[in-house]
Design an enzyme around this catalytic site. Sequence first.
Site, PDB file in Angstrom:
ATOM      1  N   ASP A  36      -3.157  -1.733 -43.435  1.00  0.00           N
ATOM      2  CA  ASP A  36      -3.197  -0.445 -42.755  1.00  0.00           C
ATOM      3  C   ASP A  36      -3.805  -0.594 -41.366  1.00  0.00           C
ATOM      4  OD1 ASP A  36      -2.843   2.255 -42.444  1.00  0.00           O
ATOM      5  OD2 ASP A  36      -4.611   2.832 -43.603  1.00  0.00           O
ATOM      6  N   ASN A  65       6.730   6.439 -46.936  1.00  0.00           N
ATOM      7  CA  ASN A  65       6.906   6.088 -45.520  1.00  0.00           C
ATOM      8  C   ASN A  65       8.231   6.575 -44.930  1.00  0.00           C
ATOM      9  OD1 ASN A  65       5.071   2.916 -45.733  1.00  0.00           O
ATOM     10  ND2 ASN A  65       4.373   4.921 -45.028  1.00  0.00           N
TER      11      ASN A  65
HETATM   12  C1  FPP Z   1       0.348   0.540 -41.927  1.00  0.00           C
HETATM   13  O1  FPP Z   1      -0.013   0.840 -40.602  1.00  0.00           O
HETATM   14  C2  FPP Z   1       1.401  -0.451 -41.962  1.00  0.00           C
HETATM   15  C3  FPP Z   1       2.683  -0.224 -42.384  1.00  0.00           C
HETATM   16  C4  FPP Z   1       3.170   1.090 -42.821  1.00  0.00           C
HETATM   17  C5  FPP Z   1       3.700  -1.272 -42.386  1.00  0.00           C
HETATM   18  C6  FPP Z   1       3.245  -2.663 -42.597  1.00  0.00           C
HETATM   19  C7  FPP Z   1       4.213  -3.542 -41.897  1.00  0.00           C
HETATM   20  C8  FPP Z   1       3.924  -4.718 -41.292  1.00  0.00           C
HETATM   21  C9  FPP Z   1       2.606  -5.353 -41.363  1.00  0.00           C
HETATM   22  C10 FPP Z   1       4.949  -5.462 -40.487  1.00  0.00           C
HETATM   23  C11 FPP Z   1       6.103  -6.028 -41.199  1.00  0.00           C
HETATM   24  C12 FPP Z   1       5.942  -6.329 -42.632  1.00  0.00           C
HETATM   25  C13 FPP Z   1       6.212  -7.506 -43.209  1.00  0.00           C
HETATM   26  C14 FPP Z   1       6.044  -7.704 -44.678  1.00  0.00           C
HETATM   27  C15 FPP Z   1       6.676  -8.642 -42.435  1.00  0.00           C
HETATM   28  P1  FPP Z   1       0.156   2.331 -40.097  1.00  0.00           P
HETATM   29  O2  FPP Z   1       1.412   2.416 -39.320  1.00  0.00           O
HETATM   30  O3  FPP Z   1       0.050   3.291 -41.237  1.00  0.00           O
HETATM   31  O4  FPP Z   1      -1.091   2.438 -39.152  1.00  0.00           O
HETATM   32  P2  FPP Z   1      -1.944   3.749 -38.813  1.00  0.00           P
HETATM   33  O5  FPP Z   1      -2.504   4.267 -40.118  1.00  0.00           O
HETATM   34  O6  FPP Z   1      -3.005   3.203 -37.902  1.00  0.00           O
HETATM   35  O7  FPP Z   1      -1.003   4.687 -38.133  1.00  0.00           O
END
Ligand code: FPP
Length: 254
Positions: free
Chosen positions: A35, A83
């Site tokens: 996250d 998501n």
């Molecule tokens: C949470 O950050 C992250 C995600 C929803 C996606 C995770 C994806 C990756 C790490 C990149 C690609 C994945 C792989 C397996 C290669 P957020 O967007 O919720 O952050 P925030 O809470 O700060 O807005």
Amino acid sequence: MAEFEGLAEPGSVEAELLRKIDRARMPRHIAVIMDGNGRWAGLRNLPRVSGHRAGMESVREIVETSAKLGLEVLTLYAFSVENWKRPRSEVRMLMNLLKEYVRREIKHIGESNIRFRPIGRIHELEPSVQRVLEQAVRSTRDNSGMLLYVALNYGGRAELVDAFNRMRRRTGRAGTMRAITEEMLTQHLYTAGAPDPDLLIRTSGEMRISNFLLWQIAYSEIHVTPTLWPDFRRRHLFEAIVDFQQRSRRYGGL
Ligand code: FPP
């Protein structure tokens, strides 16, 4: 037990942390709620995509390090059933990043003897994503090292519903179903056959489970770090393991 050599420069913070890790009490399975990508980008006045792209580098490092540590299973929460509520452009971008990651890393994943397995409602993802995932599963399925679960279009409640429906289909006509046991349910989860996570890591400081592995984390130790996922490096993984090894796990006993 895997050797830890090559995981840290002598004299580094990482080497110091590794020294504290008891090789005989390693977690078998670590699950991670990655996250904070969006916040990481926001803090730098960058578009959210930059945060996800930087997060992909953390994925690379943590997968490689976990395999070298000798973990049996690593589970990464990449995209939840919730998501889809994000703007379409962000969803598209996340799917593209995922395809890019798999295409770019699959050779290295294979050479590291890792088995790649997506978990979630994969059949609902767009066909081009499914094709890339299938190819990755096929090319790594005979590997005998770490099992890498990537949770995609995943929800803990959805997994339980899917498990119950699978059991129902197996047992045939309604009314003829045997009493359900914990073992039966476990065998119908996406993670059937894998040990439950010993350690659940969540980055970016949020104290939530967010519908992740609801059944499997019944007795997992939880480590929450304020570090945002794109900043999460092997030293943070070592810190989490050191923290885990200081816990006393009683499973409800004394
Ligand atoms: C949470 O950050 C992250 C995600 C929803 C996606 C995770 C994806 C990756 C790490 C990149 C690609 C994945 C792989 C397996 C290669 P957020 O967007 O919720 O952050 P925030 O809470 O700060 O807005």
